[in-house]
Design a protein around this motif. Structure first.
Motif, PDB file in Angstrom:
ATOM      1  N   GLU A  93       0.836  -1.189   0.000  1.00 52.38           N
ATOM      2  CA  GLU A  93       0.000   0.000   0.000  1.00 52.38           C
ATOM      3  C   GLU A  93       0.883   1.256   0.000  1.00 52.38           C
ATOM      4  N   PRO A  94       0.342   2.398  -0.405  1.00 56.07           N
ATOM      5  CA  PRO A  94       1.101   3.648  -0.335  1.00 56.07           C
ATOM      6  C   PRO A  94       1.561   3.925   1.098  1.00 56.07           C
ATOM      7  N   TYR A  95       2.769   4.428   1.215  1.00 53.99           N
ATOM      8  CA  TYR A  95       3.302   4.741   2.544  1.00 53.99           C
ATOM      9  C   TYR A  95       4.114   6.017   2.461  1.00 53.99           C
ATOM     10  N   ALA A  96       4.391   6.621   3.627  1.00 49.82           N
ATOM     11  CA  ALA A  96       5.160   7.860   3.685  1.00 49.82           C
ATOM     12  C   ALA A  96       5.939   7.885   4.992  1.00 49.82           C
ATOM     13  N   PHE A  97       6.898   8.810   5.069  1.00 50.39           N
ATOM     14  CA  PHE A  97       7.724   8.968   6.259  1.00 50.39           C
ATOM     15  C   PHE A  97       7.512  10.360   6.848  1.00 50.39           C
ATOM     16  N   PHE A  98       7.431  10.405   8.182  1.00 49.09           N
ATOM     17  CA  PHE A  98       7.511  11.660   8.933  1.00 49.09           C
ATOM     18  C   PHE A  98       8.683  11.540   9.892  1.00 49.09           C
ATOM     19  N   GLY A  99       9.478  12.613  10.001  1.00 41.99           N
ATOM     20  CA  GLY A  99      10.575  12.619  10.960  1.00 41.99           C
ATOM     21  C   GLY A  99      10.750  13.988  11.565  1.00 41.99           C
ATOM     22  N   HIS A 100      10.982  14.018  12.871  1.00 41.40           N
ATOM     23  CA  HIS A 100      11.201  15.282  13.576  1.00 41.40           C
ATOM     24  C   HIS A 100      12.633  15.342  14.088  1.00 41.40           C
ATOM     25  N   SER A 101      13.355  16.411  13.769  1.00 47.49           N
ATOM     26  CA  SER A 101      14.714  16.646  14.251  1.00 47.49           C
ATOM     27  C   SER A 101      15.631  15.504  13.814  1.00 47.49           C
ATOM     28  N   LEU A 102      16.263  14.787  14.738  1.00 51.29           N
ATOM     29  CA  LEU A 102      17.084  13.636  14.347  1.00 51.29           C
ATOM     30  C   LEU A 102      16.287  12.681  13.472  1.00 51.29           C
ATOM     31  N   GLY A 103      15.008  12.489  13.796  1.00 51.79           N
ATOM     32  CA  GLY A 103      14.165  11.588  13.023  1.00 51.79           C
ATOM     33  C   GLY A 103      14.031  11.995  11.570  1.00 51.79           C
ATOM     34  N   ALA A 104      14.136  13.303  11.284  1.00 51.11           N
ATOM     35  CA  ALA A 104      14.072  13.753   9.889  1.00 51.11           C
ATOM     36  C   ALA A 104      15.280  13.253   9.108  1.00 51.11           C
ATOM     37  N   LEU A 105      16.464  13.301   9.728  1.00 50.27           N
ATOM     38  CA  LEU A 105      17.656  12.783   9.058  1.00 50.27           C
ATOM     39  C   LEU A 105      17.528  11.285   8.805  1.00 50.27           C
ATOM     40  N   VAL A 106      17.032  10.555   9.803  1.00 48.34           N
ATOM     41  CA  VAL A 106      16.915   9.103   9.652  1.00 48.34           C
ATOM     42  C   VAL A 106      15.882   8.770   8.578  1.00 48.34           C
ATOM     43  N   ALA A 107      14.766   9.491   8.560  1.00 42.26           N
ATOM     44  CA  ALA A 107      13.740   9.259   7.530  1.00 42.26           C
ATOM     45  C   ALA A 107      14.303   9.531   6.137  1.00 42.26           C
ATOM     46  N   PHE A 108      15.015  10.630   5.992  1.00 44.61           N
ATOM     47  CA  PHE A 108      15.603  10.991   4.701  1.00 44.61           C
ATOM     48  C   PHE A 108      16.604   9.937   4.236  1.00 44.61           C
ATOM     49  N   GLU A 109      17.498   9.526   5.123  1.00 40.87           N
ATOM     50  CA  GLU A 109      18.508   8.544   4.730  1.00 40.87           C
ATOM     51  C   GLU A 109      17.880   7.175   4.464  1.00 40.87           C
ATOM     52  N   THR A 110      16.789   6.873   5.151  1.00 39.69           N
ATOM     53  CA  THR A 110      16.091   5.612   4.883  1.00 39.69           C
ATOM     54  C   THR A 110      15.488   5.641   3.474  1.00 39.69           C
ATOM     55  N   ALA A 111      14.888   6.772   3.102  1.00 40.33           N
ATOM     56  CA  ALA A 111      14.321   6.891   1.755  1.00 40.33           C
ATOM     57  C   ALA A 111      15.411   6.770   0.698  1.00 40.33           C
ATOM     58  N   ARG A 112      16.569   7.376   0.940  1.00 36.52           N
ATOM     59  CA  ARG A 112      17.665   7.272  -0.031  1.00 36.52           C
ATOM     60  C   ARG A 112      18.158   5.836  -0.148  1.00 36.52           C
ATOM     61  N   ALA A 113      18.275   5.142   0.980  1.00 38.90           N
ATOM     62  CA  ALA A 113      18.753   3.755   0.950  1.00 38.90           C
ATOM     63  C   ALA A 113      17.755   2.860   0.218  1.00 38.90           C
ATOM     64  N   LEU A 114      16.466   3.083   0.435  1.00 42.75           N
ATOM     65  CA  LEU A 114      15.458   2.293  -0.278  1.00 42.75           C
ATOM     66  C   LEU A 114      15.547   2.556  -1.778  1.00 42.75           C
ATOM     67  N   ARG A 115      15.711   3.809  -2.158  1.00 40.73           N
ATOM     68  CA  ARG A 115      15.864   4.164  -3.568  1.00 40.73           C
ATOM     69  C   ARG A 115      17.068   3.456  -4.177  1.00 40.73           C
ATOM     70  N   ASP A 116      18.188   3.472  -3.456  1.00 39.22           N
ATOM     71  CA  ASP A 116      19.417   2.862  -3.978  1.00 39.22           C
ATOM     72  C   ASP A 116      19.293   1.348  -4.109  1.00 39.22           C
ATOM     73  N   ARG A 117      18.360   0.743  -3.352  1.00 39.09           N
ATOM     74  CA  ARG A 117      18.149  -0.698  -3.434  1.00 39.09           C
ATOM     75  C   ARG A 117      17.068  -1.065  -4.440  1.00 39.09           C
ATOM     76  N   GLY A 118      16.504  -0.062  -5.091  1.00 42.57           N
ATOM     77  CA  GLY A 118      15.454  -0.330  -6.065  1.00 42.57           C
ATOM     78  C   GLY A 118      14.112  -0.651  -5.442  1.00 42.57           C
ATOM     79  N   ALA A 119      13.920  -0.299  -4.177  1.00 42.63           N
ATOM     80  CA  ALA A 119      12.669  -0.599  -3.471  1.00 42.63           C
ATOM     81  C   ALA A 119      11.637   0.494  -3.743  1.00 42.63           C
ATOM     82  N   PRO A 120      10.353   0.191  -3.563  1.00 36.63           N
ATOM     83  CA  PRO A 120       9.317   1.218  -3.719  1.00 36.63           C
ATOM     84  C   PRO A 120       9.569   2.394  -2.780  1.00 36.63           C
ATOM     85  N   GLN A 121       9.388   3.606  -3.301  1.00 36.36           N
ATOM     86  CA  GLN A 121       9.670   4.812  -2.535  1.00 36.36           C
ATOM     87  C   GLN A 121       8.452   5.263  -1.719  1.00 36.36           C
ATOM     88  N   PRO A 122       8.701   6.014  -0.638  1.00 37.51           N
ATOM     89  CA  PRO A 122       7.569   6.636   0.065  1.00 37.51           C
ATOM     90  C   PRO A 122       6.810   7.564  -0.874  1.00 37.51           C
TER      91      PRO A 122
END
Length: 253
Positions: A93-122
């Motif tokens: 199903e469609p999904y998205a990420f929210f991150g606050h402060s440190l969590g924003a960095l982790v959410a962003f880097e998680t999205a980049r890692a998923l992209r680099d692995r060819g996985a579905p993006q948020p």
């Protein structure tokens, strides 16, 4: 298994210790994964976003948080991402990420890692109270303060911590580790994401010009919103309502 976040409501842990939620919404239009701030618990964000009836909210719970408080916290953003992705598979199903402060960095880097692995993006990233990843860290090394100094700083930034010395001894390692993760984070240049990114901050904590630097990290739609308040602007009720409105806007775009 249940844990009790700071708000007092029970949170149900799913088979992975990394993810918690309060209720299942099989017909939800979106799964929203919330990455908490330094020392924060995911339950705080679950209680807000569940006001959106067509969203199923999940909290990302790294070692040292909530029911994992006895585990050794991680001190590196990229390791947080790698360990989280060892158990996380993007839902169909469609999904998205929210991150606050440190969590924003982790959410962003998680999205980049998923992209680099060819996985579905948020479907989108909603990022809060965090300067752009390429911005230099302030270099203060707050994580190296002694316990008294770190306690004073943490309470100044985030509010009072537990007065019980035994409980305080449990939570302080998490604050120290999260500060170390934020302070030692180093941006790794790479191609921009191709998805919507919305960045929100408090007008007493940052400026629109600073947050606009996030726009370099995506080729998709991008926007910045400044709301009244400081680093934790989103704890104000009117600001939280606006954050929910922004989330709904992203969901229906």
């Amino acid at each position: 298994m249940t844990t009790v976040p700071s708000g007092g409501d029970p949170v149900t842990a799913v088979p992975s210790r990394w993810l918690v939620r309060r209720c299942a919404r099989p017909s939800a239009r979106l799964r929203l994964y919330c990455f908490p701030h330094s020392g924060g618990l995911p339950g705080e964000y679950l209680s807000w976003f569940e006001a959106l009836a067509d969203v199923e909210c999940w909290g990302v719970q790294s070692p040292g948080r909530g029911s994992r408080i006895a585990e050794t916290p991680l001190r590196d953003v990229h390791r947080m991402v790698e360990e989280f992705l060892g158990v996380f598979a993007p839902p169909q199903e469609p999904y998205a990420f929210f991150g606050h402060s440190l969590g924003a960095l982790v959410a962003f880097e998680t999205a980049r890692a998923l992209r680099d692995r060819g996985a579905p993006q948020p479907r989108f990233l909603l990022l809060s109270s965090c300067p752009p990843p390429a911005a230099p860290r302030d270099g203060r090394h707050l994580a190296d303060l002694d316990d008294a100094g770190l306690l004073a700083l943490t309470e100044e930034r985030y509010g009072p911590l537990p007065a019980d010395p035994a409980l305080l001894a449990l939570v302080m390692p998490l604050y120290r580790a999260d500060l170390a993760a934020y302070e030692t984070y180093r941006y790794r240049p790479g191609p921009p994401l191709g998805l919507p990114v919305r960045v929100v901050g408090g007008d007493q904590d940052t400026t629109g010009d600073v947050l606009a630097g996030w726009g370099r990290e995506t080729t998709g739609p991008f926007g910045v919103s400044l709301l009244p308040g400081g680093h934790f602007y989103l704890r104000g009720r009117p600001q939280r309502r606006e954050l929910l409105r922004i989330t709904g806007e992203l969901l229906h775009d």
